[in-house]
Enzyme design. Structure first.
Site, short mmCIF file in Angstrom:
data_model
loop_
_atom_site.label_atom_id
_atom_site.label_comp_id
_atom_site.label_asym_id
_atom_site.label_seq_id
_atom_site.Cartn_x
_atom_site.Cartn_y
_atom_site.Cartn_z
N SER A 12 9.35 25.81 36.13
CA SER A 12 8.90 27.19 36.37
C SER A 12 7.42 27.32 36.03
CB SER A 12 9.70 28.17 35.49
OG SER A 12 11.05 28.15 35.84
N LYS A 24 7.27 35.38 23.73
CA LYS A 24 6.54 34.91 24.92
C LYS A 24 6.22 36.08 25.83
CE LYS A 24 8.37 30.24 25.88
NZ LYS A 24 9.21 29.53 26.89
N ARG A 69 15.84 16.66 33.32
CA ARG A 69 15.02 16.17 34.43
C ARG A 69 14.60 14.74 34.22
NH1 ARG A 69 10.93 21.04 34.15
NH2 ARG A 69 11.34 20.45 32.01
N HIS A 121 16.82 24.73 39.11
CA HIS A 121 17.81 25.53 38.39
C HIS A 121 19.01 25.83 39.30
CE1 HIS A 121 14.15 27.30 36.10
NE2 HIS A 121 14.78 26.51 35.26
O1 PNS Z 1 14.42 27.56 30.02
P1 PNS Z 1 14.11 27.21 28.60
O2 PNS Z 1 12.94 28.05 28.11
O3 PNS Z 1 13.90 25.74 28.40
O4 PNS Z 1 15.40 27.63 27.72
C1 PNS Z 1 15.44 27.44 26.32
C2 PNS Z 1 16.68 28.12 25.69
C3 PNS Z 1 16.78 29.57 26.17
C4 PNS Z 1 17.93 27.39 26.11
C5 PNS Z 1 16.55 28.04 24.15
O5 PNS Z 1 15.25 28.41 23.78
C6 PNS Z 1 17.51 28.98 23.44
O6 PNS Z 1 18.71 28.85 23.53
N1 PNS Z 1 16.95 29.96 22.70
C7 PNS Z 1 17.72 30.96 21.98
C8 PNS Z 1 17.46 30.84 20.48
C9 PNS Z 1 18.36 29.78 19.86
O7 PNS Z 1 19.57 29.84 19.96
N2 PNS Z 1 17.74 28.80 19.20
C10 PNS Z 1 18.49 27.76 18.49
C11 PNS Z 1 18.34 26.42 19.14
S1 PNS Z 1 17.29 25.43 18.16
#
Ligand code: PNS
Length: 160
Positions: A129, A41, A90, A17
């Site tokens: 993570s 979560k 990745r 990150h």
């Molecule tokens: O580190 P991560 O868990 O892979 O991040 C995922 C993240 C935070 C980028 C994604 O889950 C997110 O943006 N969630 C907020 C809800 C949202 O906007 N969802 C619509 C996209 S389908």
């Protein structure tokens, strides 16, 4: 001014990150790293802890701001006048999921939010993570994956 957001769980932030943050900060005028407050979560670190970890780990980067958000990323981005979401890729396995989110966000925002992908440095392409949490839970060596002050915080969470 071009502002971007790097959204994520960052539970905890890894060197992968941090590599993306440094490179995105060199591309955009302002980068907001924003921690998702995901009530579905149970994280290892609270949002506040993750925000503080990120602040400490990015204190050398003057154009990086740390924040958190709940709800939809598009709403957060529009509210904060941010046009670009940054995500790290990745491997090919990340691509399908990331492409779906990027397309959905673009559609949901009416074209106001684009996603820029940075390919994760090969040195960190295996890193996540969740593996840091798992290795940490068994008192394994996570010093190559996260900053030193985070190593201690992870062990403490697991009672070591
Ligand atoms: O580190 P991560 O868990 O892979 O991040 C995922 C993240 C935070 C980028 C994604 O889950 C997110 O943006 N969630 C907020 C809800 C949202 O906007 N969802 C619509 C996209 S389908």
């Amino acid at each position: 001014m071009k502002s971007a957001v790097y959204p994520g769980s960052f539970d905890p932030v890894t060197f992968g990150h941090l590599d993306i943050i440094e490179r995105a900060a060199a591309i955009f005028d302002e980068l907001t790293v924003s921690v998702l407050n995901n009530t579905a979560k149970t994280p290892l670190f609270s949002v506040e802890e993750r925000v503080n970890i990120l602040k400490e780990a990015t204190k050398h980067l003057p154009n990086v701001k740390i924040d958190s958000f709940s709800g939809l990323l598009v709403d957060y981005a529009v509210r904060n006048d941010i046009q670009v979401s940054v995500r790290g890729l990745r491997a090919i396995t990340d691509f399908e999921y990331e492409l779906q989110i990027a397309q959905t966000n673009n559609k949901l925002s009416g074209g106001k939010l684009d996603t820029v992908f940075l390919t994760t440095n090969l040195a960190y392409s295996y890193l996540s993570s969740s593996s840091v949490r798992e290795i940490g839970s068994f008192n394994g060596d996570i010093s190559q994956f996260v900053p030193e002050f985070v190593v201690d915080m992870v062990y403490k969470k697991f009672g070591f």
